[in-house]
Design an enzyme around this catalytic site. Structure first.
Site, PDB file in Angstrom:
ATOM      1  N   ASN A  94       0.823  -1.220   0.000  1.00  0.00           N
ATOM      2  CA  ASN A  94       0.000   0.000   0.000  1.00  0.00           C
ATOM      3  C   ASN A  94       0.857   1.271   0.000  1.00  0.00           C
ATOM      4  OD1 ASN A  94      -2.358   1.461   0.059  1.00  0.00           O
ATOM      5  ND2 ASN A  94      -2.744   1.160   2.256  1.00  0.00           N
TER       6      ASN A  94
ATOM      7  N   ARG B  42     -12.814  -5.344  16.104  1.00  0.00           N
ATOM      8  CA  ARG B  42     -11.801  -4.340  16.447  1.00  0.00           C
ATOM      9  C   ARG B  42     -12.514  -3.014  16.650  1.00  0.00           C
ATOM     10  NH1 ARG B  42      -6.890  -1.756  12.801  1.00  0.00           N
ATOM     11  NH2 ARG B  42      -8.446  -0.194  12.332  1.00  0.00           N
TER      12      ARG B  42
ATOM     13  N   TYR C 264      -6.037   7.781  12.601  1.00  0.00           N
ATOM     14  CA  TYR C 264      -5.949   6.561  11.814  1.00  0.00           C
ATOM     15  C   TYR C 264      -7.007   5.543  12.275  1.00  0.00           C
ATOM     16  CZ  TYR C 264      -5.045   1.713  11.463  1.00  0.00           C
ATOM     17  OH  TYR C 264      -5.256   0.379  11.301  1.00  0.00           O
TER      18      TYR C 264
ATOM     19  N   ASP D 294      -6.274  -1.529  17.942  1.00  0.00           N
ATOM     20  CA  ASP D 294      -5.012  -1.292  17.221  1.00  0.00           C
ATOM     21  C   ASP D 294      -4.460   0.076  17.623  1.00  0.00           C
ATOM     22  OD1 ASP D 294      -2.941  -1.113  15.448  1.00  0.00           O
ATOM     23  OD2 ASP D 294      -4.147  -1.433  13.634  1.00  0.00           O
TER      24      ASP D 294
ATOM     25  N   HIS E 147      -1.576   1.185  16.487  1.00  0.00           N
ATOM     26  CA  HIS E 147      -0.883   1.633  15.274  1.00  0.00           C
ATOM     27  C   HIS E 147       0.449   2.313  15.589  1.00  0.00           C
ATOM     28  CE1 HIS E 147      -1.100   2.508  10.875  1.00  0.00           C
ATOM     29  NE2 HIS E 147      -1.737   1.366  10.952  1.00  0.00           N
TER      30      HIS E 147
ATOM     31  N   GLU F 124      -2.956  -4.286  19.670  1.00  0.00           N
ATOM     32  CA  GLU F 124      -2.110  -4.479  18.482  1.00  0.00           C
ATOM     33  C   GLU F 124      -1.125  -3.330  18.299  1.00  0.00           C
ATOM     34  OE1 GLU F 124      -4.530  -5.022  15.017  1.00  0.00           O
ATOM     35  OE2 GLU F 124      -2.984  -4.170  13.711  1.00  0.00           O
TER      36      GLU F 124
ATOM     37  N   GLU G  40       2.202  -6.637  11.418  1.00  0.00           N
ATOM     38  CA  GLU G  40       1.656  -6.411  10.071  1.00  0.00           C
ATOM     39  C   GLU G  40       2.682  -5.766   9.142  1.00  0.00           C
ATOM     40  OE1 GLU G  40      -1.729  -3.920  11.143  1.00  0.00           O
ATOM     41  OE2 GLU G  40      -0.745  -2.209  10.191  1.00  0.00           O
TER      42      GLU G  40
ATOM     43  N   ARG H 290       1.306 -11.187  13.322  1.00  0.00           N
ATOM     44  CA  ARG H 290       0.432 -10.718  12.254  1.00  0.00           C
ATOM     45  C   ARG H 290       1.085 -10.665  10.870  1.00  0.00           C
ATOM     46  NH1 ARG H 290      -3.889  -8.404  12.401  1.00  0.00           N
ATOM     47  NH2 ARG H 290      -3.463  -6.334  11.522  1.00  0.00           N
TER      48      ARG H 290
ATOM     49  N   HIS I 167      -2.765 -10.045   9.226  1.00  0.00           N
ATOM     50  CA  HIS I 167      -3.209  -8.756   8.703  1.00  0.00           C
ATOM     51  C   HIS I 167      -4.171  -9.015   7.529  1.00  0.00           C
ATOM     52  CE1 HIS I 167      -1.639  -4.648   6.979  1.00  0.00           C
ATOM     53  NE2 HIS I 167      -2.626  -4.465   7.829  1.00  0.00           N
TER      54      HIS I 167
ATOM     55  N   ASP J  12      -6.368  -3.167   1.852  1.00  0.00           N
ATOM     56  CA  ASP J  12      -5.246  -2.913   0.950  1.00  0.00           C
ATOM     57  C   ASP J  12      -4.437  -4.169   0.635  1.00  0.00           C
ATOM     58  OD1 ASP J  12      -4.640  -1.242   3.748  1.00  0.00           O
ATOM     59  OD2 ASP J  12      -2.974  -2.540   3.191  1.00  0.00           O
TER      60      ASP J  12
ATOM     61  N   GLU K 216      -7.967 -11.167  10.341  1.00  0.00           N
ATOM     62  CA  GLU K 216      -8.591  -9.850  10.148  1.00  0.00           C
ATOM     63  C   GLU K 216      -9.399  -9.843   8.847  1.00  0.00           C
ATOM     64  OE1 GLU K 216      -5.785  -6.631   9.738  1.00  0.00           O
ATOM     65  OE2 GLU K 216      -7.321  -5.100   9.960  1.00  0.00           O
TER      66      GLU K 216
ATOM     67  N   TRP L 276       2.476   6.901  12.772  1.00  0.00           N
ATOM     68  CA  TRP L 276       1.031   7.125  12.513  1.00  0.00           C
ATOM     69  C   TRP L 276       0.228   5.855  12.741  1.00  0.00           C
ATOM     70  CZ3 TRP L 276      -2.001   4.742   8.755  1.00  0.00           C
ATOM     71  CH2 TRP L 276      -1.304   4.024   7.757  1.00  0.00           C
TER      72      TRP L 276
HETATM   73  O1  KDG Z   1      -5.505  -3.505   9.439  1.00  0.00           O
HETATM   74  C1  KDG Z   1      -4.744  -3.017  10.265  1.00  0.00           C
HETATM   75  O2  KDG Z   1      -4.583  -3.462  11.390  1.00  0.00           O
HETATM   76  C2  KDG Z   1      -3.969  -1.827   9.899  1.00  0.00           C
HETATM   77  O3  KDG Z   1      -3.288  -1.308  10.747  1.00  0.00           O
HETATM   78  C3  KDG Z   1      -4.074  -1.362   8.493  1.00  0.00           C
HETATM   79  C4  KDG Z   1      -2.870  -0.583   8.012  1.00  0.00           C
HETATM   80  O4  KDG Z   1      -2.920   0.715   8.470  1.00  0.00           O
HETATM   81  C5  KDG Z   1      -2.864  -0.568   6.518  1.00  0.00           C
HETATM   82  O5  KDG Z   1      -2.806  -1.874   6.043  1.00  0.00           O
HETATM   83  C6  KDG Z   1      -1.709   0.240   5.970  1.00  0.00           C
HETATM   84  O6  KDG Z   1      -1.628   0.048   4.604  1.00  0.00           O
HETATM   85 MG    MG Z   2      -2.947  -2.726  12.368  1.00  0.00          MG
END
Ligand code: KDG
Ligand code: MG
Length: 403
Positions: free
Chosen positions: A37, A147, A159, A211, A213, A237, A263, A284, A313, A317, A340, A403
């Protein structure tokens, strides 16, 4: 048997996907997902310039040998672009091998370890009430695991929370990276309230996940893990960036909240210390970004020795090709945890016909020989590539953050 042709297909039915198709001299073909992605065309260039020319004439049945040829042979090992390119080749070759055997992929891997694969869906809302409505919708649709991500008062955009309630979120939402502003203290104060509300409304049985992130420091993650312990999360996560694997040792000392990570991993070596020290509960790393079935199988086997389970994951995307192959893997892998699932758009599902099906919060694997996902190349041409970038995050003082 020889590989006669291989080529990439870039299509954007709502978002960008890269697919590798490998065709043999006997007319059989396989496809693999090569979508990274926000960096899609880097993988296309890697495949077209460096991988495809070297594949022509090779025996497609020698999956293991081709994997090492591409991994060891490149000299420049690992990295997301390389490992996504290798993964696409690997997935396509397993597809071919399973088709030649006349078997669905899970049979080649070792057969079913379970009848169905539990998934988690995504509930997001601008505030706690809107988020609870989305959790309720998922429960009504049969999900056993959800989630949960909500907007945080004082943070304008975040996000994982859709711009409009009830719609899926899309991280790559701008031509060039959008800039978000992040406040750790506001976030840390808010998340326990969200999960208190979720448990109060939905009781104890629903599996709930969250998550982070990558946006906390280890001690902040430890605090969050402790604060949400009363709400018994299925997992927390990516609570910190994981380049420094020891960070998870610190978090682990402080909390019994289960931890998931990986991921963005592309190799077993990203996860080796995490697994061997039992610092995590779920790994993941997924097929498309971590070298395909051949390599992720090794990660899963190592994880199994240390009570770590898989939790692939599965965002929108990654294409249906990855999801289809993942469902075969999930159906086989002994130490499966959860998968997921973010539903693809209808246009995407039409470009990628598939035989997996969602039922009562689970995926049921298909019985078509191969991984059960195809691509409609004519339809794919109707959706040309459009550059799309992931956002960046800054602290309130302007510092560039995770992010
Ligand atoms: O699905 C998730 O847990 C994510 O964190 C998604 C990601 O931000 C995404 O795949 C980035 O491309
Ligand atoms: Mg994630």
């Amino acid at each position: 048997m020889k590989i006669e042709r291989a080529y990439t297909i870039v299509t954007s039915p709502g978002r960008n996907f890269v697919t590798l198709k490998i065709v043999t001299d006997q007319g059989e073909y396989g496809i693999g997902d090569a979508t990274l992605n926000g960096r899609e065309m880097a993988v296309v260039a890697y495949l077209e310039e460096h991988v495809i020319p070297a594949l022509i004439g090779r025996d497609p049945q020698r999956i293991e040998d081709i994997w090492h040829f591409l991994y060891r042979g490149a000299y420049w090992r690992r990295g997301p672009v390389t490992m996504t390119a290798i993964a696409a080749v690997d997935m396509a070759l397993w597809d071919i091998k399973a088709k030649l055997a006349g078997m669905p992929l899970y049979q080649l891997l070792g057969g079913k370890s379970r009848d169905r694969v539990m998934v988690y869906g995504h509930a997001t809302g601008r505030d706690i009430d809107a988020c609870l409505e989305e959790v309720a919708r998922h429960v009504d649709e049969g999900y056993k695991a959800v989630r949960v991500q909500a907007g945080v008062p004082g943070i304008a955009s975040i996000y994982g929370v859709a711009k409009k309630d009830g719609e899926p979120y899309e991280p790559a939402d701008a031509d060039l990276p959008a800039e978000h502003v992040w406040s750790t203290s506001k976030y840390l104060n808010h998340v326990p309230k969200l999960f208190a509300a979720v448990r109060e409304r939905f009781g104890d049985d629903l599996h709930v996940l969250h998550d982070v992130h990558h946006r906390l420091t280890p001690i902040e993650a430890a605090r969050l893990g402790k604060d949400v312990e009363p709400y018994r999360l299925f997992w927390l996560e990516d609570c910190v960036p994981a380049e420094n694997q020891e960070a998870f040792g610190l978090i682990r000392q402080h909390t019994t909240t289960p931890l998931a990570v990986g991921e963005v991993f592309n190799s077993l070596f990203d996860a080796k210390a995490l697994i061997e020290n039992q610092w995590i509960d779920y790994i993941r790393a997924t097929l498309t970004h971590a070298g395909g079935i051949t390599h992720v199988r090794r990660i899963a086997d190592l994880a199994g020795l240390y009570h770590v389970r898989t939790g692939f994951h599965g965002p929108t995307d990654l294409s249906p090709v990855c999801l289809g192959a993942a469902i075969h893997f999930d159906t086989w892998v002994p130490n499966f945890g959860i998968q997921e699932y973010m539903p693809h758009t209808q246009a995407t599902d039409e470009v990628f016909p598939h035989d997996y099906r969602f039922e009562d919060g689970h995926f049921i694997v298909g019985e078509t020989p191969g991984h059960g996902v195809d691509i409609d190349e004519q339809l794919a041409k109707q959706y040309p590539y459009k550059r799309a970038s992931l956002p960046v995050n800054r602290l309130e003082d302007g510092t560039l953050w995770h992010w």
